[in-house]
Scaffold this active site. Sequence first.
Site, short mmCIF file in Angstrom:
data_model
loop_
_atom_site.label_atom_id
_atom_site.label_comp_id
_atom_site.label_asym_id
_atom_site.label_seq_id
_atom_site.Cartn_x
_atom_site.Cartn_y
_atom_site.Cartn_z
CE1 TYR A 144 -3.62 2.58 0.55
CE2 TYR A 144 -2.43 3.24 2.53
CZ TYR A 144 -3.43 3.47 1.60
OH TYR A 144 -4.24 4.58 1.72
CG ASP A 239 5.58 3.81 1.07
OD1 ASP A 239 5.83 4.40 2.14
OD2 ASP A 239 4.43 3.68 0.62
CE LYS A 267 0.74 4.95 8.34
NZ LYS A 267 0.78 3.99 7.28
C1 LIG Z 1 0.16 4.61 5.86
C2 LIG Z 1 0.93 4.40 4.62
C3 LIG Z 1 0.87 5.29 3.54
C4 LIG Z 1 -0.11 6.43 3.49
O1 LIG Z 1 0.11 7.38 4.46
P1 LIG Z 1 -1.12 8.38 4.85
O2 LIG Z 1 -0.50 9.32 5.81
O3 LIG Z 1 -2.18 7.49 5.43
O4 LIG Z 1 -1.56 9.02 3.59
C5 LIG Z 1 1.72 5.09 2.49
N1 LIG Z 1 2.58 4.06 2.46
C6 LIG Z 1 2.67 3.18 3.47
C7 LIG Z 1 3.67 2.09 3.41
C8 LIG Z 1 1.83 3.31 4.57
O5 LIG Z 1 1.87 2.39 5.54
#
Ligand SMILES: *Cc1c(COP(=O)(O)O)cnc(C)c1O
Length: 427
Positions: A144, A239, A267
């Site tokens: 994701y 990511d 995060k």
């Molecule tokens: C949570 C997450 C996102 C998205 O971040 P948001 O602040 O919710 O937009 C993107 N990549 C990864 C790996 C994530 O866990």
Amino acid sequence: MRTTNSRAYFKSAQSAIPGGVNSPVRAFRSVGGDPLFIKKAKGALLEDVDGNTFIDYVLSWGPMILGHAHPSVLNAIIKAAKQGTSYGAPCQAETELAKLIIQALPSIDQVRLVNSGTEAVMSAIRLARAYTKRDSILKFDGCYHGHADHLLVKAGSGIATLGIPDTPGVPKAFARQTMTAPFNDITATEKLIHKHGKDLAAIIVEPVAGNMGVVPPTDEFLPWLRMITKKYEILLIFDEVITGFRVHFGGAQTRYKVTPDLTCLGKIIGGGLPIGAYGGRKDIMQMIAPSGPVYQAGTLAGNPVAVAAGLETLRQLKKPGVYNNLERKSKMVAEGLGEAARHANIPYYQTRVGSMLGGFFTGAPVTNFASAKKANTDRYAKFFHGMLQQGVYLAPSQFEAMLVSTCHSNSHIGHTVSAARKVLKIL
Ligand SMILES: *Cc1c(COP(=O)(O)O)cnc(C)c1O
């Protein structure tokens, strides 16, 4: 467990907010039942509006690595807020946070702050396309990367949980620019790159997959991705929105010693306030406006309050012993749950990288999304509700990580393990 108030609030929320939640993963759709409404949180504990308390292993999906309402983070937030909450002009704390990120992550020479992980990824992809003058990207099934159009293809957790295949509203022409391969599968990825390598702007990967449950990379996977992307002049994007400052102060790239071209963060770097960031090699980052032609902007980007929360969080994490301590606690949780499952004779495949824990109700190894999906989600739903009754708040989906904070004490962990013993025995 009394849930009268949560149920009433949820009913009311559903009339005003689609599905009653502002992010789909918060609904209990895949485990059944209604979400609990939270009144407050402190340390490792959540308290709901009916007065029930829970040991929290979701941690707002990652940010709260120091636990909730950490005193020094709160102080930093209050101090910053008193100076005004947004200026729309630069402030010095932004540079401090940027420099701390640059120091921590070996691949980052320059970094741009944004408001969410989604925004970070979306911007990094745009930059990669501009830099390489190519349009296509490759991602891995079950990873994701936020909800930007071209990344909602085979996108793991939230989507997998709800059984939505590829989301309506994304133009086919966008989705066509996104290729997907199975995580950890070098052979399949190589075939795709062999055929389409010259069209690929970037390969984006969660270096430790955390949105299909937790799936660590094989020893070869990340080094091979680095090698093949160099060969085809494709940018490698890590990511690290979950893994950054979670699996190591320097992220997964430090832990696995693989240096991507661009990195996305979110995060933890906001300490519980909305933030995101993307950074990387200076020659690439210099293409962003106003240094270069690639436009990307934000009214609240680099917000002083979010930056203050993030800075204080990273300063706390930088203290000696923090990650060893997290490792020790996380190992205790994992070993306790494993033991409980064995005791109850329930097939349970465990994964763990630092304080990211996976536990799949299947006997077979989980190495990618296809094998993750073989897990028994009905059993997970029962486990989830059983644990909730025992005062342990797990993610309401088999395809999410279990996360440990610095506030989880031996007694919290002991309670969690004995709860798991009770619950697993009667599954
Ligand atoms: C949570 C997450 C996102 C998205 O971040 P948001 O602040 O919710 O937009 C993107 N990549 C990864 C790996 C994530 O866990």
